[in-house]
Design an enzyme around this catalytic site. Structure first.
Site, mmCIF file in Angstrom:
data_model
loop_
_atom_site.group_PDB
_atom_site.id
_atom_site.type_symbol
_atom_site.label_atom_id
_atom_site.label_comp_id
_atom_site.label_asym_id
_atom_site.label_seq_id
_atom_site.Cartn_x
_atom_site.Cartn_y
_atom_site.Cartn_z
ATOM 1 N N TYR A 45 0.841 -1.196 0.000
ATOM 2 C CA TYR A 45 0.000 0.000 0.000
ATOM 3 C C TYR A 45 0.877 1.247 0.000
ATOM 4 O O TYR A 45 1.880 1.292 0.712
ATOM 5 C CB TYR A 45 -0.911 0.041 1.235
ATOM 6 C CG TYR A 45 -2.361 -0.058 0.846
ATOM 7 C CD1 TYR A 45 -2.937 0.898 0.010
ATOM 8 C CD2 TYR A 45 -3.168 -1.104 1.302
ATOM 9 C CE1 TYR A 45 -4.264 0.805 -0.378
ATOM 10 C CE2 TYR A 45 -4.500 -1.211 0.917
ATOM 11 C CZ TYR A 45 -5.037 -0.245 0.075
ATOM 12 O OH TYR A 45 -6.338 -0.333 -0.312
ATOM 13 N N GLU A 47 -0.623 4.859 -0.569
ATOM 14 C CA GLU A 47 -1.426 6.056 -0.866
ATOM 15 C C GLU A 47 -0.581 7.307 -0.700
ATOM 16 O O GLU A 47 0.190 7.423 0.258
ATOM 17 C CB GLU A 47 -2.635 6.133 0.070
ATOM 18 C CG GLU A 47 -3.742 5.201 -0.350
ATOM 19 C CD GLU A 47 -4.945 5.257 0.568
ATOM 20 O OE1 GLU A 47 -5.073 6.217 1.337
ATOM 21 O OE2 GLU A 47 -5.739 4.303 0.514
ATOM 22 N N ASP A 198 -6.072 13.231 -25.513
ATOM 23 C CA ASP A 198 -6.062 11.827 -25.091
ATOM 24 C C ASP A 198 -5.399 11.068 -26.235
ATOM 25 O O ASP A 198 -6.009 10.820 -27.273
ATOM 26 C CB ASP A 198 -7.511 11.352 -24.871
ATOM 27 C CG ASP A 198 -7.577 9.874 -24.511
ATOM 28 O OD1 ASP A 198 -6.552 9.176 -24.667
ATOM 29 O OD2 ASP A 198 -8.655 9.413 -24.100
ATOM 30 N N THR A 224 -3.299 5.663 -22.233
ATOM 31 C CA THR A 224 -3.172 4.351 -21.615
ATOM 32 C C THR A 224 -1.751 3.875 -21.903
ATOM 33 O O THR A 224 -1.053 4.461 -22.744
ATOM 34 C CB THR A 224 -4.162 3.340 -22.224
ATOM 35 O OG1 THR A 224 -4.045 3.382 -23.650
ATOM 36 C CG2 THR A 224 -5.584 3.640 -21.813
ATOM 37 N N LYS A 227 -1.710 0.034 -25.197
ATOM 38 C CA LYS A 227 -2.082 -0.087 -26.624
ATOM 39 C C LYS A 227 -0.792 -0.109 -27.448
ATOM 40 O O LYS A 227 -0.013 -1.041 -27.305
ATOM 41 C CB LYS A 227 -3.042 1.038 -27.002
ATOM 42 C CG LYS A 227 -4.367 0.973 -26.225
ATOM 43 C CD LYS A 227 -5.354 1.999 -26.727
ATOM 44 C CE LYS A 227 -6.705 1.870 -26.041
ATOM 45 N NZ LYS A 227 -6.768 2.600 -24.758
ATOM 46 N N ARG A 233 -1.742 -2.855 -18.532
ATOM 47 C CA ARG A 233 -2.978 -2.058 -18.577
ATOM 48 C C ARG A 233 -2.874 -0.951 -17.531
ATOM 49 O O ARG A 233 -2.600 -1.216 -16.359
ATOM 50 C CB ARG A 233 -4.190 -2.934 -18.273
ATOM 51 C CG ARG A 233 -4.330 -4.110 -19.187
ATOM 52 C CD ARG A 233 -5.698 -4.726 -19.100
ATOM 53 N NE ARG A 233 -6.631 -3.937 -19.850
ATOM 54 C CZ ARG A 233 -6.787 -4.032 -21.177
ATOM 55 N NH1 ARG A 233 -6.068 -4.891 -21.872
ATOM 56 N NH2 ARG A 233 -7.653 -3.279 -21.797
HETATM 57 N N1 DSN Z 1 -11.794 0.529 -25.617
HETATM 58 C C1 DSN Z 1 -10.571 1.020 -26.195
HETATM 59 C C2 DSN Z 1 -10.483 0.747 -27.653
HETATM 60 O O1 DSN Z 1 -10.694 -0.393 -28.017
HETATM 61 O O2 DSN Z 1 -10.181 1.630 -28.445
HETATM 62 C C3 DSN Z 1 -10.358 2.441 -25.910
HETATM 63 O O3 DSN Z 1 -10.308 2.649 -24.546
#
Ligand code: DSN
Length: 392
Positions: A45, A47, A198, A224, A227, A233
């Site tokens: 933990y 925080e 984003d 994110t 990707k 993730r």
């Molecule tokens: N759900 C994702 C996508 O497939 O593009 C984006 O967060």
């Protein structure tokens, strides 16, 4: 007796080994990322934030944080290195959605106007969809794509000057062309808006110099890490230094509790990997593969939204075939090819059916596919679609 969970994981592993993975937002992480995420850091933990932080944040609420402090600082430094930036970075968001919500919380009050890309035309759920908290809390306005599927910067400017949003948002989940961040920044300046990007889908391309960078232009940048960046993730928020305190406070304690230090470790390893020449080679191949596969579909007579791609994905408009995106997604899945249905511009079907499919190349590029492999897959998809049409 082994847990049922491991049996399920084994089946999913076999599916991932067997299938051709074309979901544009998925990828395969390295063994090092996997090892970090499965490490003892999951037990800790922490925080708060590392004690010595340029923003003057408050330190941790728990003892025993000396190593996770070192880890989190290192992770922040590595992500600044990836994007060659001196922006402040917060590596704690549990996901892209958490990152976006914290970014909104730091810049906006409920009821403030926000201008973002329409979900049906390629935007994202957390960019103000009525079913998402962003759509419930803020006064959302949306810009569209033109008849050919390109972001219509004139429409963005017109709407920005009409609604004077507190925040102008650029970024998409299903857009195959370069986004002109400089033009967006200029519109935000004219309208007196904060400018947020984003970059979740294209972050790997930005890191490798294959897409224009929003750094230096946007006030806040979210992404994110799983990707095109090929990490675990999770989410990241970058911001201009003067917004650091607000962003940190909006993540913790604003919208999250304890950070996931095992995921932060995975993010740090992904950042190390993203600084290598091998990563830049992989991204260049992702882009070449998408262009080659897209061209193969066009040569077979398929309609591609915007008529091509500049990045890692493209959208096939199946309207002419009479098939829904859902039916094609399901039939391809039965044939070992995984992708997702997607709305096309001026969609006439519901998001549960759709008239299109989205195809992305990052995951199979990681597995070693090159142009010829993707062209072969395009022909296989065409064969399956032709069989479906013959049965109609
Ligand atoms: N759900 C994702 C996508 O497939 O593009 C984006 O967060």
């Amino acid at each position: 007796m082994p847990s049922k969970v491991f049996e399920i994981i084994e089946k999913e592993q076999e599916r991932q080994n067997r299938n051709i993975e074309l979901i544009a937002s998925e990828n395969f992480v390295s063994p090092d990322v996997m090892r970090a995420v499965g490490s003892c850091l999951t037990n800790k933990y922490s925080e708060g934030y590392p004690t010595v932080r340029s923003t003057g944040s408050r330190g941790r609420y728990y003892g025993g944080c000396e190593y996770v402090d070192e880890l989190e600082e290192y992770c922040c430094d590595m992500w600044r290195k990836v994007f060659r930036t001196d922006y402040h970075v917060n590596v704690q968001p549990h996901s892209g959605s958490s990152a976006n919500i914290a970014a909104y919380m730091s810049l906006l009050s409920p009821g403030d106007a926000v201008l973002a890309m329409n979900l049906n035309n390629g935007g994202h759920l957390t960019h103000g969809a009525p079913v998402n908290i962003s759509g419930k809390l803020y006064d959302m306005h949306f810009y569209d794509v033109n008849a050919h599927g390109f972001i219509d910067l004139e429409d963005v400017r017109k709407k920005a000057l009409e609604c004077r949003p507190k925040l102008l948002l650029a970024g998409a989940s299903a857009y195959s062309r370069k986004i002109d961040f400089a033009a967006f920044a200029e519109i935000a300046r004219e309208a007196g808006s904060y400018f947020m990007v984003d970059m979740a889908h294209i972050a790997g391309l930005v890191a490798a110099g294959e897409h224009p960078s929003p750094f230096g232009l946007a006030d806040v940048i979210t992404t994110t890490t799983h990707k095109t960046l090929r990490g675990p993730r999770g989410g990241l928020i970058f911001c201009k230094p003067e917004l650091a305190k607000k962003i940190d406070g909006a993540v913790f304690p604003g919208t999250q509790g304890g950070p996931l230090q095992h995921v932060i470790a995975g993010k740090a390893i992904a950042a190390e990997e993203a600084c290598t020449e091998a990563f830049r080679d992989y991204i260049r191949q992702v882009v070449r593969n998408a262009a080659a596969m897209c061209k193969a579909f066009q040569e077979m007579g398929y309609q591609v939204v915007t008529g091509g791609t500049d990045n890692h994905l493209f959208l096939l408009d199946l309207t002419d075939t009479g098939l829904t995106g859902k039916a094609v997604q399901e039939e391809l899945d039965r044939n070992g090819i995984t992708l997702n249905k997607n709305c096309v511009p001026n969609e006439t079907r519901s998001p549960a059916q759709t008239s299109g499919i989205r195809i992305g190349t990052p995951a199979m590029t990681t597995k070693g596919y090159r142009e010829a492999d993707f062209i072969r897959v395009a022909h296989e998809i065409d064969r399956i679609i032709r069989e479906m049409r013959a049965k109609q």
